[in-house]
Design an enzyme around this catalytic site. Structure first.
Site, PDB file in Angstrom:
ATOM      1  N   GLU A 102       2.080  20.497 -24.088  1.00  0.00           N
ATOM      2  CA  GLU A 102       1.017  20.818 -23.123  1.00  0.00           C
ATOM      3  C   GLU A 102       1.262  20.097 -21.801  1.00  0.00           C
ATOM      4  O   GLU A 102       1.943  19.081 -21.757  1.00  0.00           O
ATOM      5  CB  GLU A 102      -0.338  20.358 -23.695  1.00  0.00           C
ATOM      6  CG  GLU A 102      -1.315  21.460 -24.030  1.00  0.00           C
ATOM      7  CD  GLU A 102      -1.835  22.278 -22.853  1.00  0.00           C
ATOM      8  OE1 GLU A 102      -1.117  22.488 -21.852  1.00  0.00           O
ATOM      9  OE2 GLU A 102      -2.984  22.726 -22.944  1.00  0.00           O
ATOM     10  N   ASP A 106      -7.514  17.278 -20.796  1.00  0.00           N
ATOM     11  CA  ASP A 106      -8.614  16.919 -19.912  1.00  0.00           C
ATOM     12  C   ASP A 106      -9.858  16.728 -20.793  1.00  0.00           C
ATOM     13  O   ASP A 106     -10.015  15.688 -21.428  1.00  0.00           O
ATOM     14  CB  ASP A 106      -8.745  18.059 -18.894  1.00  0.00           C
ATOM     15  CG  ASP A 106      -9.756  17.801 -17.799  1.00  0.00           C
ATOM     16  OD1 ASP A 106      -9.899  16.662 -17.370  1.00  0.00           O
ATOM     17  OD2 ASP A 106     -10.399  18.781 -17.355  1.00  0.00           O
ATOM     18  N   PHE A 155      -8.200  16.096  -9.775  1.00  0.00           N
ATOM     19  CA  PHE A 155      -7.542  17.365 -10.064  1.00  0.00           C
ATOM     20  C   PHE A 155      -6.130  17.328  -9.494  1.00  0.00           C
ATOM     21  O   PHE A 155      -5.944  17.110  -8.303  1.00  0.00           O
ATOM     22  CB  PHE A 155      -8.330  18.541  -9.504  1.00  0.00           C
ATOM     23  CG  PHE A 155      -7.845  19.859 -10.042  1.00  0.00           C
ATOM     24  CD1 PHE A 155      -8.267  20.302 -11.284  1.00  0.00           C
ATOM     25  CD2 PHE A 155      -6.939  20.620  -9.322  1.00  0.00           C
ATOM     26  CE1 PHE A 155      -7.790  21.505 -11.813  1.00  0.00           C
ATOM     27  CE2 PHE A 155      -6.465  21.832  -9.835  1.00  0.00           C
ATOM     28  CZ  PHE A 155      -6.896  22.271 -11.076  1.00  0.00           C
TER      29      PHE A 155
HETATM   30  P1  IMP Z   1      -9.103  20.872 -21.376  1.00  0.00           P
HETATM   31  O1  IMP Z   1      -9.400  21.994 -22.319  1.00  0.00           O
HETATM   32  O2  IMP Z   1     -10.317  20.493 -20.562  1.00  0.00           O
HETATM   33  O3  IMP Z   1      -8.482  19.666 -22.047  1.00  0.00           O
HETATM   34  O4  IMP Z   1      -8.125  21.409 -20.289  1.00  0.00           O
HETATM   35  C1  IMP Z   1      -6.852  21.720 -20.552  1.00  0.00           C
HETATM   36  C2  IMP Z   1      -6.292  22.706 -19.541  1.00  0.00           C
HETATM   37  O5  IMP Z   1      -6.994  22.702 -18.299  1.00  0.00           O
HETATM   38  C3  IMP Z   1      -4.892  22.297 -19.208  1.00  0.00           C
HETATM   39  O6  IMP Z   1      -3.968  22.872 -20.095  1.00  0.00           O
HETATM   40  C4  IMP Z   1      -4.723  22.775 -17.788  1.00  0.00           C
HETATM   41  O7  IMP Z   1      -4.270  24.105 -17.796  1.00  0.00           O
HETATM   42  C5  IMP Z   1      -6.106  22.722 -17.203  1.00  0.00           C
HETATM   43  N1  IMP Z   1      -6.316  21.488 -16.390  1.00  0.00           N
HETATM   44  C6  IMP Z   1      -7.042  20.398 -16.705  1.00  0.00           C
HETATM   45  N2  IMP Z   1      -7.014  19.462 -15.738  1.00  0.00           N
HETATM   46  C7  IMP Z   1      -6.219  19.980 -14.778  1.00  0.00           C
HETATM   47  C8  IMP Z   1      -5.759  19.479 -13.492  1.00  0.00           C
HETATM   48  O8  IMP Z   1      -6.065  18.359 -13.034  1.00  0.00           O
HETATM   49  N3  IMP Z   1      -4.943  20.315 -12.793  1.00  0.00           N
HETATM   50  C9  IMP Z   1      -4.573  21.547 -13.237  1.00  0.00           C
HETATM   51  N4  IMP Z   1      -4.955  22.047 -14.417  1.00  0.00           N
HETATM   52  C10 IMP Z   1      -5.784  21.272 -15.182  1.00  0.00           C
HETATM   53 MG    MG Z   2      -2.398  24.109 -19.910  1.00  0.00          MG
END
Ligand code: IMP
Ligand code: MG
Length: 186
Positions: A102, A106, A155
């Site tokens: 991955e 986040d 971000f």
């Molecule tokens: P989560 O489900 O919130 O853990 O987010 C995971 C997905 O969100 C990652 O695989 C990224 O595609 C996207 N994402 C989360 N934070 C960022 C960031 O800071 N920049 C770009 N994409 C992000």
């Molecule tokens: Mg991703």
């Protein structure tokens, strides 16, 4: 057309630091998979494509590569928590040793969902490798085996990560200028 680099506020992780850490991750995974057959890297599209390319090239174990497309975001910068499989694997993973690759963890919703979904398919083993992690943003805990860098709650774009599908081609991890996001809040 404007220059791509005009939108960058600052570089968070430069190219040399990224590459050095990816070599370390590859060395660790290479050591961990000594004597283990049938290794498969499962890259989560699209964000992990650059990381996969570098990690895969540095691994000294034979491995297959397969891709899965998931979507948890719209065009914005916040996760909705709702995860959908947009493209599934070509090959079954039953009985195989799988490492999910991955770009970033986040909130944890995406990897938590993926982990549950993939475990139901009975792999022999399932580990998770993420280049980046934002620990303070975690809403669900996910057991992580390999993490490149812990980063603050900002971000980020570059090295595969996008904002609105752009900036993936930057060879480093960067933070964009605030005005780039401005249209989201109008
Ligand atoms: P989560 O489900 O919130 O853990 O987010 C995971 C997905 O969100 C990652 O695989 C990224 O595609 C996207 N994402 C989360 N934070 C960022 C960031 O800071 N920049 C770009 N994409 C992000
Ligand atoms: Mg991703």
């Amino acid at each position: 057309m404007k220059d791509l680099y005009d939108d960058i506020d600052h570089v968070l992780i430069d190219e040399a630091t990224l590459q050095k850490r990816i070599q370390e991750l590859a060395a660790t995974i290479t050591a961990d998979y000594d004597g283990i057959e049938d290794l498969m890297l499962l890259a989560v599209l699209k964000g992990s494509y650059m990381f996969l390319a570098d990690l895969s090239r540095s691994l000294r174990r034979p491995h297959a590569v397969d891709f899965m497309g998931v979507s948890s975001y719209g065009g914005g910068t916040k996760s909705s928590g709702a995860v959908r499989i947009m493209m599934d694997l070509k090959e079954p993973i039953e009985g195989r040793n799988v490492v999910i690759v991955e770009d970033i963890i986040d909130s944890g919703h995406t990897l938590s969902y993926l982990r549950r979904t993939l475990l139901a398919r009975n792999p022999r083993s399932l580990r998770i490798c993420s280049l980046l992690s934002k620990p303070v943003r975690r809403e669900v805990e996910v057991p992580m085996d390999y993490i490149g860098f812990d980063i603050p709650d900002e971000f980020v774009v570059g090295y595969g990560l996008d904002f609105d599908e752009l900036y993936r081609n930057l060879p480093f991890i960067a933070v964009l200028k605030p005005e780039v996001f401005a249209h989201l809040y109008q």
